[in-house]
Design an enzyme around this catalytic site. Structure first.
Site, short mmCIF file in Angstrom:
data_model
loop_
_atom_site.label_atom_id
_atom_site.label_comp_id
_atom_site.label_asym_id
_atom_site.label_seq_id
_atom_site.Cartn_x
_atom_site.Cartn_y
_atom_site.Cartn_z
N GLY A 291 42.11 41.68 43.27
CA GLY A 291 41.17 41.53 44.36
C GLY A 291 40.71 42.77 45.08
CD GLU A 333 47.17 37.98 37.57
OE1 GLU A 333 46.29 37.47 38.30
OE2 GLU A 333 47.91 37.32 36.84
N GLY A 335 41.57 43.97 38.37
CA GLY A 335 40.56 44.04 37.32
C GLY A 335 39.52 45.08 37.69
CB CYS A 404 10.71 36.07 30.55
SG CYS A 404 9.69 37.00 29.43
CD GLU A 405 15.47 34.10 35.66
OE1 GLU A 405 15.38 33.66 34.50
OE2 GLU A 405 16.17 33.61 36.54
N1 LLP Z 1 43.63 37.46 38.74
C1 LLP Z 1 42.98 36.30 38.78
C2 LLP Z 1 43.73 35.05 38.64
C3 LLP Z 1 41.59 36.29 38.94
O1 LLP Z 1 40.94 35.13 38.98
C4 LLP Z 1 40.89 37.52 39.04
C5 LLP Z 1 39.43 37.54 39.17
C6 LLP Z 1 41.62 38.71 38.99
C7 LLP Z 1 43.00 38.65 38.85
C8 LLP Z 1 40.98 40.06 39.08
O2 LLP Z 1 40.34 40.24 40.28
P1 LLP Z 1 39.71 41.68 40.65
O3 LLP Z 1 40.86 42.66 40.81
O4 LLP Z 1 38.82 42.06 39.54
O5 LLP Z 1 38.99 41.45 41.92
N2 LLP Z 1 32.45 37.97 38.27
C9 LLP Z 1 32.77 38.34 39.63
C10 LLP Z 1 34.26 38.51 39.85
C11 LLP Z 1 35.07 37.31 39.45
C12 LLP Z 1 36.54 37.51 39.62
C13 LLP Z 1 37.29 36.37 39.05
N3 LLP Z 1 38.69 36.50 39.12
C14 LLP Z 1 32.00 39.61 39.99
O6 LLP Z 1 31.28 40.12 39.16
O7 LLP Z 1 32.08 40.08 41.11
#
Ligand code: LLP
Length: 483
Positions: A291, A333, A335, A404-405
């Site tokens: 997050g 976790e 990302g 096309c949007e």
């Molecule tokens: N763990 C779980 C269970 C999650 O659902 C997520 C993200 C993460 C870890 C990683 O979160 P991060 O560190 O990346 O914030 N598509 C959206 C983001 C969706 C995130 C979904 N879950 C965007 O482009 O902003």
């Protein structure tokens, strides 16, 4: 965008970044200089650009020692560029902060939904991280990239029997999200030699926005067990001889700039841990999810990786100590904060439409199919012309995609110097949730991706070709007028 002038301390910082990331600092000698003087090499999520971004002697932008316009010429556009040093620096920041601030064992798992590829899986595995996969595709990619199965967790609110079979067969930890998972596992797991390693995910009742958060008893979320169900699940699992409940999981959201919700989450997780242990589960892992936010535009000010980890670690330590609980292994976790600012997307400028008194559209050769975040979330980005990053802006343009949007707009109101057809536009912070969320809308092929470092570029994702997009089509013979 205000651009950097070289300063002695910025040069020293960039040199430290290069050294910290394991990339030779030699390239720092000579007339090139950092692009962002305030670059934080120890927490790449706080930068607008990759930590190796430099302005070279020709005044052009380089990342990982490669001139971006050269990459565009060699590999074509749109092109995803990923800076190896930035990814490694982020991985190390998480690892080192966990070691520094948490007295128990710990492991950061890369949330591969942010950007899943063989190369990134191999990179994060080599940095000692684990990985979070949410589908058979992400799981197979991680395994083929060399990620050890015992460092992988499988998430998902609707895992198929096949996905669970694959995870169980490969010794991957399954994050149980709901009763359906348990029913499917009960049909798969007892036949296995080893007990299946599980985490249980529940909704922690913490709802998070960027600048405020609330706690509620229940949350309207499709993920995880409702907190009311937790005790029943834990009791059920105590009676499953095929299962080892290794721990508990909760995730509160993404692109979060506040630290307080994560402090709160530690208490919620520790209460659940206490309950699980009182019911006889070893429960050695506590997974706080991901997050941490990143800087997309100059005004964004996310916490550093160090501050985030420190907050989480201290809160988990305090919550466990208060309850007299033996310290669990701390899992997280991340990302976006691991890969987003390592990524730059290169586009070629194409057509221009000036509507007097209203707006000038500058169209590029990609758009919502390679970066769906602006149209999906109204996300903002920062961009410059790759060969004139410091040139005086002369106009304000709206950078439009080629789909096309009408809503296919990548950047609104971007101040740019005069941009001509063929100029390369570099859009920053596209390393997360761009390639992984890309599509073939309008049958537009996905871009290639290159990994850069130490003056070298390597292709890590081949460019799709229009013909590739026909590969899965089937033309019923009764409709086939060609043959
Ligand atoms: N763990 C779980 C269970 C999650 O659902 C997520 C993200 C993460 C870890 C990683 O979160 P991060 O560190 O990346 O914030 N598509 C959206 C983001 C969706 C995130 C979904 N879950 C965007 O482009 O902003």
């Amino acid at each position: 965008m205000v651009l950097s002038s070289a300063t002695a301390s910025a040069t020293a910082t960039a040199a430290a970044a290069a050294t910290a990331s394991g990339i030779s600092a030699e390239a720092d000698s000579g007339p090139d200089r950092p692009f962002e003087p305030a670059c934080d090499p120890l927490s790449p999520n706080r930068n607008l650009t990759p930590i190796t971004t430099r302005i070279n002697a020709r005044g052009a932008l380089e990342v990982g020692g490669c001139q971006l316009s050269d990459l565009a010429q060699r590999y074509g556009t749109p092109l995803y560029v990923l800076d190896e040093a930035s990814v490694r620096a982020s991985c190390r920041a998480y690892r080192q902060a966990l070691e520094q601030f948490y007295p128990g064992p710990s492991l950061a798992l890369y949330a591969s939904k942010a950007n899943s590829s063989l190369a990134i899986s191999a990179l994060v595995a080599s940095e000692g991280l684990g990985l979070d996969a949410v589908s058979a595709g992400e799981l197979l990619t991680a395994l083929a990239g060399g990620m050890p199965p015992q460092r992988i967790v499988l998430h998902g609110n609707n895992k198929s029997a096949e996905e669970l079979e694959l995870a169980v067969a490969r010794g991957v930890t399954v994050v149980v999200d709901n009763w359906n998972d348990l029913e499917l596992l009960a049909a798969i797991a007892p036949a296995q030699e080893d007990r299946v390693r599980l985490l249980v995910r529940f909704t922690p009742g913490i709802e998070c926005h960027t600048h405020e958060y609330i706690r509620t008893g229940h949350l309207d979320s499709k993920f995880g067990f409702d907190p009311d169900q937790l005790e029943a699940v834990l009791r059920h699992l105590a009676a499953c001889p095929w299962a080892d409940l290794d721990g508990l999981h909760a995730h509160i959201g993404s692109q979060i700039f506040e630290l307080e919700p994560h402090r709160d989450l530690a208490g919620v997780l520790a209460d659940a841990l206490q309950l699980a242990r009182s019911l006889g589960h070893a429960c050695t892992d506590l997974n706080v999810g991901g997050g941490l936010g990143i800087r997309y535009v100059a005004g964004d000010d996310p916490p550093s990786i160090q501050d985030w980890v420190r907050t989480v670690a201290e809160a988990v330590l305090a919550a466990c100590t208060e309850r007299g609980l033996a310290l669990p292994r701390l899992l997280c976790e991340p990302g976006r904060s691991l890969v987003a600012t390592a990524g730059v997307t290169l586009y070629s400028v194409g057509s221009r439409k000036a509507i007097p008194g209203l707006r000038t559209y500058l169209s590029v050769d990609g758009g919502m199919s390679d970066n769906p975040r602006p149209i999906t979330y109204q996300s903002q980005y920062t961009a410059v012309l790759a060969d004139q990053p410091e040139a005086q802006a002369s106009e304000t343009v709206t950078v439009a995609g080629k789909h096309c949007e009408s809503g296919d707009v990548l950047l609104k109101d971007l101040a740019l110097p005069p941009a001509a057809r063929g100029d390369v536009l570099a859009v920053f912070a596209t390393g997360a949730y761009n390639a992984s969320m890309s599509s073939n809308y309008n049958r537009i092929p996905r871009p290639a991706a290159v990994l850069v470092g130490d003056g070298q570029a390597e292709l890590v994702q081949r460019r799709e070709q229009p013909e590739d997009l026909l590969r899965y089509d089937v033309l019923p013979s009764r409709l086939d007028s060609v043959s």
